[in-house]
Design a protein around this motif. Sequence first.
Motif, PDB file in Angstrom:
ATOM      1  N   LYS A   1       0.828  -1.202   0.000  1.00 24.94           N
ATOM      2  CA  LYS A   1       0.000   0.000   0.000  1.00 24.94           C
ATOM      3  C   LYS A   1       0.867   1.258   0.000  1.00 24.94           C
ATOM      4  N   LEU A   2       1.951   1.223   0.737  1.00 26.26           N
ATOM      5  CA  LEU A   2       2.866   2.364   0.744  1.00 26.26           C
ATOM      6  C   LEU A   2       3.523   2.546  -0.618  1.00 26.26           C
ATOM      7  N   VAL A   3       3.890   1.448  -1.247  1.00 30.51           N
ATOM      8  CA  VAL A   3       4.480   1.523  -2.580  1.00 30.51           C
ATOM      9  C   VAL A   3       3.485   2.128  -3.564  1.00 30.51           C
ATOM     10  N   ALA A   4       2.227   1.710  -3.487  1.00 29.56           N
ATOM     11  CA  ALA A   4       1.193   2.244  -4.374  1.00 29.56           C
ATOM     12  C   ALA A   4       1.025   3.747  -4.173  1.00 29.56           C
ATOM     13  N   LEU A   5       1.000   4.182  -2.930  1.00 27.43           N
ATOM     14  CA  LEU A   5       0.843   5.612  -2.663  1.00 27.43           C
ATOM     15  C   LEU A   5       2.050   6.420  -3.128  1.00 27.43           C
ATOM     16  N   LEU A   6       3.242   5.897  -2.922  1.00 27.03           N
ATOM     17  CA  LEU A   6       4.444   6.595  -3.368  1.00 27.03           C
ATOM     18  C   LEU A   6       4.511   6.680  -4.893  1.00 27.03           C
ATOM     19  N   LEU A   7       4.164   5.606  -5.577  1.00 30.14           N
ATOM     20  CA  LEU A   7       4.145   5.645  -7.037  1.00 30.14           C
ATOM     21  C   LEU A   7       3.086   6.610  -7.552  1.00 30.14           C
ATOM     22  N   GLY A   8       1.959   6.684  -6.874  1.00 34.37           N
ATOM     23  CA  GLY A   8       0.913   7.640  -7.249  1.00 34.37           C
ATOM     24  C   GLY A   8       1.378   9.081  -7.100  1.00 34.37           C
ATOM     25  N   MET A   9       2.070   9.364  -5.998  1.00 38.34           N
ATOM     26  CA  MET A   9       2.580  10.730  -5.797  1.00 38.34           C
ATOM     27  C   MET A   9       3.643  11.078  -6.834  1.00 38.34           C
ATOM     28  N   LEU A  10       4.520  10.139  -7.116  1.00 39.69           N
ATOM     29  CA  LEU A  10       5.552  10.369  -8.123  1.00 39.69           C
ATOM     30  C   LEU A  10       4.925  10.593  -9.499  1.00 39.69           C
ATOM     31  N   THR A  11       3.934   9.789  -9.844  1.00 33.05           N
ATOM     32  CA  THR A  11       3.224   9.948 -11.114  1.00 33.05           C
ATOM     33  C   THR A  11       2.546  11.304 -11.195  1.00 33.05           C
ATOM     34  N   PHE A  12       1.923  11.723 -10.113  1.00 33.98           N
ATOM     35  CA  PHE A  12       1.251  13.021 -10.076  1.00 33.98           C
ATOM     36  C   PHE A  12       2.228  14.153 -10.383  1.00 33.98           C
ATOM     37  N   VAL A  13       3.387  14.105  -9.744  1.00 37.99           N
ATOM     38  CA  VAL A  13       4.380  15.165  -9.945  1.00 37.99           C
ATOM     39  C   VAL A  13       4.903  15.152 -11.378  1.00 37.99           C
ATOM     40  N   VAL A  14       5.261  13.982 -11.877  1.00 39.87           N
ATOM     41  CA  VAL A  14       5.837  13.900 -13.222  1.00 39.87           C
ATOM     42  C   VAL A  14       4.826  14.328 -14.286  1.00 39.87           C
ATOM     43  N   VAL A  15       3.619  13.801 -14.232  1.00 34.48           N
ATOM     44  CA  VAL A  15       2.601  14.159 -15.221  1.00 34.48           C
ATOM     45  C   VAL A  15       2.203  15.627 -15.072  1.00 34.48           C
ATOM     46  N   GLY A  16       2.153  16.116 -13.845  1.00 32.99           N
ATOM     47  CA  GLY A  16       1.838  17.524 -13.629  1.00 32.99           C
ATOM     48  C   GLY A  16       2.877  18.446 -14.233  1.00 32.99           C
ATOM     49  N   ILE A  17       4.143  18.077 -14.115  1.00 31.79           N
ATOM     50  CA  ILE A  17       5.203  18.890 -14.708  1.00 31.79           C
ATOM     51  C   ILE A  17       5.153  18.827 -16.238  1.00 31.79           C
ATOM     52  N   ILE A  18       4.924  17.634 -16.771  1.00 28.62           N
ATOM     53  CA  ILE A  18       4.910  17.465 -18.229  1.00 28.62           C
ATOM     54  C   ILE A  18       3.722  18.194 -18.866  1.00 28.62           C
TER      55      ILE A  18
END
Length: 76
Positions: free
Chosen positions: A29-46
């Motif tokens: 569950k922690l891995v899922a949340l961390l990957l979600g946050m990382l995805t949010f930042v990367v897609v938000g920047i792009i």
Amino acid sequence: MTSVEQVRAALAAPGAQVSIAGVPWPVYKLVALLLGMLTFVVVGIITAQAAPAVLTAAAISTLVWLVFGRGRSPRA
């Protein structure tokens, strides 16, 4: 033992849990949340837009949560 050390040790053991504020959390569950946050930042920047970032991050988090949580029985 720090939280990072707990996560590293827990990743090696199947069905491992990490204590966060005294509450045991499965590592997947922690891995899922961390990957979600990382995805949010990367897609938000792009894209520089919130909607695609939020939707993509939610999809990635949900997919990882369900795939890694598959086969684990709920506690009684």
